[in-house]
Design a protein around this motif. Structure first.
Motif, PDB file in Angstrom:
ATOM      1  N   LYS A  65      58.636 -19.124 -12.619  1.00  0.00           N
ATOM      2  CA  LYS A  65      58.332 -17.763 -12.173  1.00  0.00           C
ATOM      3  C   LYS A  65      57.416 -17.777 -10.954  1.00  0.00           C
ATOM      4  CE  LYS A  65      56.394 -13.340 -13.690  1.00  0.00           C
ATOM      5  NZ  LYS A  65      55.813 -12.559 -14.820  1.00  0.00           N
ATOM      6  N   GLU A  66      56.404 -18.642 -10.995  1.00  0.00           N
ATOM      7  CA  GLU A  66      55.464 -18.716  -9.871  1.00  0.00           C
ATOM      8  C   GLU A  66      56.156 -19.206  -8.598  1.00  0.00           C
ATOM      9  OE1 GLU A  66      51.393 -19.569 -12.493  1.00  0.00           O
ATOM     10  OE2 GLU A  66      52.159 -21.097 -11.128  1.00  0.00           O
ATOM     11  N   VAL A  67      57.004 -20.214  -8.742  1.00  0.00           N
ATOM     12  CA  VAL A  67      57.705 -20.755  -7.572  1.00  0.00           C
ATOM     13  C   VAL A  67      58.689 -19.731  -7.018  1.00  0.00           C
ATOM     14  CG1 VAL A  67      59.334 -22.529  -6.801  1.00  0.00           C
ATOM     15  CG2 VAL A  67      57.401 -23.155  -8.258  1.00  0.00           C
ATOM     16  N   ASN A  68      59.406 -19.053  -7.904  1.00  0.00           N
ATOM     17  CA  ASN A  68      60.369 -18.044  -7.452  1.00  0.00           C
ATOM     18  C   ASN A  68      59.690 -16.883  -6.736  1.00  0.00           C
ATOM     19  OD1 ASN A  68      62.672 -19.364  -8.316  1.00  0.00           O
ATOM     20  ND2 ASN A  68      62.796 -18.274 -10.273  1.00  0.00           N
ATOM     21  N   SER A  69      58.482 -16.528  -7.195  1.00  0.00           N
ATOM     22  CA  SER A  69      57.753 -15.413  -6.576  1.00  0.00           C
ATOM     23  C   SER A  69      57.317 -15.739  -5.153  1.00  0.00           C
ATOM     24  CB  SER A  69      56.529 -15.041  -7.421  1.00  0.00           C
ATOM     25  OG  SER A  69      55.537 -16.052  -7.342  1.00  0.00           O
ATOM     26  N   LYS A  70      57.296 -17.050  -4.842  1.00  0.00           N
ATOM     27  CA  LYS A  70      56.903 -17.488  -3.498  1.00  0.00           C
ATOM     28  C   LYS A  70      58.116 -17.893  -2.662  1.00  0.00           C
ATOM     29  CE  LYS A  70      52.430 -19.118  -5.208  1.00  0.00           C
ATOM     30  NZ  LYS A  70      51.579 -20.299  -5.492  1.00  0.00           N
ATOM     31  N   GLY A  71      59.297 -17.480  -3.098  1.00  0.00           N
ATOM     32  CA  GLY A  71      60.506 -17.745  -2.321  1.00  0.00           C
ATOM     33  C   GLY A  71      61.398 -18.835  -2.865  1.00  0.00           C
ATOM     34  N   GLY A  72      61.013 -19.434  -3.994  1.00  0.00           N
ATOM     35  CA  GLY A  72      61.843 -20.461  -4.597  1.00  0.00           C
ATOM     36  C   GLY A  72      61.687 -21.808  -3.923  1.00  0.00           C
ATOM     37  N   VAL A  73      62.719 -22.617  -3.996  1.00  0.00           N
ATOM     38  CA  VAL A  73      62.703 -23.956  -3.411  1.00  0.00           C
ATOM     39  C   VAL A  73      64.029 -24.195  -2.684  1.00  0.00           C
ATOM     40  CG1 VAL A  73      63.569 -25.032  -5.539  1.00  0.00           C
ATOM     41  CG2 VAL A  73      62.316 -26.411  -3.890  1.00  0.00           C
ATOM     42  N   LEU A  74      63.958 -24.781  -1.523  1.00  0.00           N
ATOM     43  CA  LEU A  74      65.138 -25.045  -0.695  1.00  0.00           C
ATOM     44  C   LEU A  74      65.900 -23.759  -0.375  1.00  0.00           C
ATOM     45  CD1 LEU A  74      66.500 -28.198  -2.595  1.00  0.00           C
ATOM     46  CD2 LEU A  74      64.837 -28.119  -0.727  1.00  0.00           C
ATOM     47  N   GLY A  75      65.153 -22.663  -0.295  1.00  0.00           N
ATOM     48  CA  GLY A  75      65.769 -21.385   0.018  1.00  0.00           C
ATOM     49  C   GLY A  75      66.513 -20.758  -1.145  1.00  0.00           C
ATOM     50  N   LYS A  76      66.345 -21.306  -2.348  1.00  0.00           N
ATOM     51  CA  LYS A  76      67.059 -20.804  -3.519  1.00  0.00           C
ATOM     52  C   LYS A  76      66.087 -20.478  -4.653  1.00  0.00           C
ATOM     53  CE  LYS A  76      71.209 -23.486  -2.437  1.00  0.00           C
ATOM     54  NZ  LYS A  76      72.281 -24.352  -2.972  1.00  0.00           N
ATOM     55  N   THR A 315      46.141 -18.523 -25.396  1.00  0.00           N
ATOM     56  CA  THR A 315      45.624 -19.684 -24.684  1.00  0.00           C
ATOM     57  C   THR A 315      46.656 -20.802 -24.706  1.00  0.00           C
ATOM     58  OG1 THR A 315      43.356 -19.116 -25.311  1.00  0.00           O
ATOM     59  CG2 THR A 315      43.762 -21.382 -24.608  1.00  0.00           C
ATOM     60  N   PRO A 316      46.950 -21.412 -23.561  1.00  0.00           N
ATOM     61  CA  PRO A 316      47.961 -22.466 -23.533  1.00  0.00           C
ATOM     62  C   PRO A 316      47.472 -23.764 -24.162  1.00  0.00           C
ATOM     63  CG  PRO A 316      46.944 -22.226 -21.375  1.00  0.00           C
ATOM     64  CD  PRO A 316      46.413 -21.109 -22.220  1.00  0.00           C
ATOM     65  N   ASP A 317      48.348 -24.399 -24.943  1.00  0.00           N
ATOM     66  CA  ASP A 317      48.031 -25.715 -25.485  1.00  0.00           C
ATOM     67  C   ASP A 317      48.490 -26.792 -24.506  1.00  0.00           C
ATOM     68  OD1 ASP A 317      50.803 -25.822 -25.792  1.00  0.00           O
ATOM     69  OD2 ASP A 317      50.740 -25.489 -27.959  1.00  0.00           O
ATOM     70  N   ALA A 318      48.325 -28.041 -24.894  1.00  0.00           N
ATOM     71  CA  ALA A 318      48.669 -29.149 -23.993  1.00  0.00           C
ATOM     72  C   ALA A 318      50.167 -29.217 -23.715  1.00  0.00           C
ATOM     73  CB  ALA A 318      48.197 -30.471 -24.591  1.00  0.00           C
ATOM     74  N   PHE A 319      50.977 -28.785 -24.662  1.00  0.00           N
ATOM     75  CA  PHE A 319      52.430 -28.845 -24.467  1.00  0.00           C
ATOM     76  C   PHE A 319      52.863 -27.863 -23.387  1.00  0.00           C
ATOM     77  CE2 PHE A 319      51.379 -30.344 -28.633  1.00  0.00           C
ATOM     78  CZ  PHE A 319      52.081 -31.537 -28.700  1.00  0.00           C
ATOM     79  N   ALA A 320      52.205 -26.716 -23.337  1.00  0.00           N
ATOM     80  CA  ALA A 320      52.481 -25.752 -22.268  1.00  0.00           C
ATOM     81  C   ALA A 320      52.015 -26.302 -20.926  1.00  0.00           C
ATOM     82  CB  ALA A 320      51.778 -24.427 -22.566  1.00  0.00           C
ATOM     83  N   ALA A 321      50.820 -26.873 -20.912  1.00  0.00           N
ATOM     84  CA  ALA A 321      50.258 -27.389 -19.657  1.00  0.00           C
ATOM     85  C   ALA A 321      51.093 -28.537 -19.103  1.00  0.00           C
ATOM     86  CB  ALA A 321      48.817 -27.851 -19.882  1.00  0.00           C
ATOM     87  N   LEU A 322      51.489 -29.476 -19.961  1.00  0.00           N
ATOM     88  CA  LEU A 322      52.251 -30.623 -19.474  1.00  0.00           C
ATOM     89  C   LEU A 322      53.682 -30.258 -19.095  1.00  0.00           C
ATOM     90  CD1 LEU A 322      49.768 -32.156 -20.683  1.00  0.00           C
ATOM     91  CD2 LEU A 322      51.339 -34.060 -20.991  1.00  0.00           C
ATOM     92  N   SER A 323      54.252 -29.280 -19.771  1.00  0.00           N
ATOM     93  CA  SER A 323      55.585 -28.821 -19.379  1.00  0.00           C
ATOM     94  C   SER A 323      55.531 -28.116 -18.031  1.00  0.00           C
ATOM     95  CB  SER A 323      56.160 -27.894 -20.447  1.00  0.00           C
ATOM     96  OG  SER A 323      57.481 -27.521 -20.127  1.00  0.00           O
ATOM     97  N   TYR A 324      54.478 -27.344 -17.820  1.00  0.00           N
ATOM     98  CA  TYR A 324      54.252 -26.724 -16.513  1.00  0.00           C
ATOM     99  C   TYR A 324      54.132 -27.816 -15.446  1.00  0.00           C
ATOM    100  CZ  TYR A 324      51.725 -23.999 -12.925  1.00  0.00           C
ATOM    101  OH  TYR A 324      51.320 -23.391 -11.750  1.00  0.00           O
ATOM    102  N   ASP A 325      53.339 -28.853 -15.737  1.00  0.00           N
ATOM    103  CA  ASP A 325      53.166 -29.961 -14.790  1.00  0.00           C
ATOM    104  C   ASP A 325      54.485 -30.674 -14.526  1.00  0.00           C
ATOM    105  OD1 ASP A 325      50.466 -29.456 -14.566  1.00  0.00           O
ATOM    106  OD2 ASP A 325      49.848 -31.072 -15.908  1.00  0.00           O
ATOM    107  N   ALA A 326      55.249 -30.957 -15.593  1.00  0.00           N
ATOM    108  CA  ALA A 326      56.518 -31.672 -15.444  1.00  0.00           C
ATOM    109  C   ALA A 326      57.491 -30.877 -14.580  1.00  0.00           C
ATOM    110  CB  ALA A 326      57.129 -31.948 -16.820  1.00  0.00           C
ATOM    111  N   THR A 327      57.534 -29.568 -14.797  1.00  0.00           N
ATOM    112  CA  THR A 327      58.424 -28.708 -14.009  1.00  0.00           C
ATOM    113  C   THR A 327      58.007 -28.714 -12.542  1.00  0.00           C
ATOM    114  OG1 THR A 327      58.732 -27.301 -15.959  1.00  0.00           O
ATOM    115  CG2 THR A 327      59.416 -26.389 -13.842  1.00  0.00           C
TER     116      THR A 327
END
Length: 392
Positions: A65-76, A315-327
């Motif tokens: 969601k954050e990446v898409n709000s800033k225009g996505g990636v590779l123009g998509k 509050t986000p747990d570690a699984f949320a944080a690491l999945s965010y990082d992995a993405t």
């Protein structure tokens, strides 16, 4: 308009609509000129580890969601396709196959559990599509034990069990001054067996003695007989490197039996369900290693916690944080590759160095493992509290 002419026009319209739908449906990688890049997630959405999978899905969705709000990636724009592996290793390969061949995603967030990543690894290799697990920490995840070779298309955003196990053994020896320990392992889990092995090696190396080693299986519910045997050995600490469902019942039953010594574990404890199962008071005097703490004062953690709370109300747990990082690691690799081609993204992901992630600075080593810090979390009245940080 005559009936014959009308049929021709109608037929043309239907064909056009179908063609458009087919192009839209190709929103997978980079097919059909689509303006969407699909990412996949093979996660534990139901079953015993569902809270982990749910958190990981939320973390990935927030990153997209954050990446898409800033225009996505590779123009998509990015989209996420989730396949439920039902918390079963046997289902993981099927979920991975679906994402790779039917959904035609460009990269995959791999399962939380080590056993499930390992079960689906051959699918990634056969289809030449990368998968990065947020948390799978067994060494076999990225290195095939049969050949000793690195799995080309498998990565992780987590530190591995030798580090996590040694962190908890050193914490037991140095911070808790423990001289003896009991180990209680989930024998159905590669994750638990690995952690138990590395805890034992480091604890003994530090001069400690393992006075009891016992095992259980996932979905067991009665642990009293084994805990009674363990209590008779009078250990200074008990190490239980399992997942929250069984861990919660084990600690509750241990406290009921009068086993009051500190209980220690790994990141598999990290669930809001743990205090519900064990009871808040029973968890006092227990500690586990984790990848991040929401109480960490770093700007990256504060910003992530604020955004996650705004999105999901918790509050986000570690699984949320690491999945965010992995993405985000996948997305950064796409940017560097200037492509969503899975092989090109895989090659760039392998070069990740000093990436400023929410869970700390991440560099991937030659075996595709994250080199990063760990934190020790203490449970106080049912709440996770930051105890200390341990650097690699």
């Amino acid at each position: 308009m005559k009936l014959k002419q009308w049929k021709k026009v109608a037929g043309f319209v239907v064909a056009s609509v179908m063609a458009t739908a087919m192009l839209t449906g190709c929103g997978g990688s980079q097919q059909g000129g689509s303006d969407t890049i699909r990412l996949g997630a093979n996660l534990e959405m139901t079953g015993g580890n569902a809270t982990f999978g749910g958190s990981a899905a939320n973390g990935a969705k927030l990153a997209i969601k954050e990446v898409n709000s800033k225009g996505g990636v590779l123009g998509k724009q990015l989209s996420l396709v989730i396949a439920d592996n039902r918390s079963e290793a046997s289902e993981s390969a099927n979920a991975m196959q679906k994402l790779a061949t039917q959904d035609k995603v460009s990269a995959i967030i791999a399962p939380i559990a080590s056993s499930s990543v390992i079960a689906g690894a051959q699918v990634n290799q056969d289809n030449k599509i990368l998968a990065i697990s947020p948390t799978a920490s067994n060494p076999k995840v990225t290195v095939d034990p049969a050949t000793g070779k690195v799995r080309d298309f498998i990565f992780r955003a987590a530190f591995i069990d030798p580090f996590q196990g040694s962190v908890m053994a050193s914490f037991a020896s140095k911070s808790l001054q423990a001289k003896t320990a009991a180990i209680y392992i989930d024998n159905s889990s590669d994750y638990a067996k690995g952690l138990g092995q590395f805890f034992k090696e480091t604890f003994v190396k530090n001069g400690g003695v393992i006075v009891s080693e016992e095992g259980y299986l996932q979905k067991d519910t009665d642990f009293k007989a084994t805990l009674t045997k363990m209590k008779a050995k009078n250990p200074d600490v008990v190490f239980v490197p399992g997942y929250y469902q069984e861990v919660g019942m084990i600690i509750k039953q241990a406290r009921d039996l009068g086993l009051t010594v500190p209980f220690l574990g790994g990141d598999g404890w990290d669930s809001a369900k743990l205090p519900e199962i064990a009871g808040a008071q029973a968890l006092n005097n227990s500690f586990f290693s984790n990848h991040y703490s929401p109480d960490d004062n770093s700007a990256a953690v504060k910003n992530f916690v604020e955004a996650y709370k705004k999105e999901y109300g918790q509050t986000p747990d570690a699984f949320a944080a690491l999945s965010y990082d992995a993405t985000m690691m996948i997305i950064e690799a796409m940017k560097r590759a200037n492509s969503a081609d899975p092989v090109k993204v895989k090659d760039e992901l392998a070069k990740t160095k000093d990436y400023a992630a929410v869970s700390g600075q991440i560099s991937l080593n030659a075996t595709h493992d994250a080199v990063k810090s760990a934190v020790i979390v203490e449970m106080k009245d049912g709440k996770q509290t930051f105890r200390e940080k341990v650097n690699p």
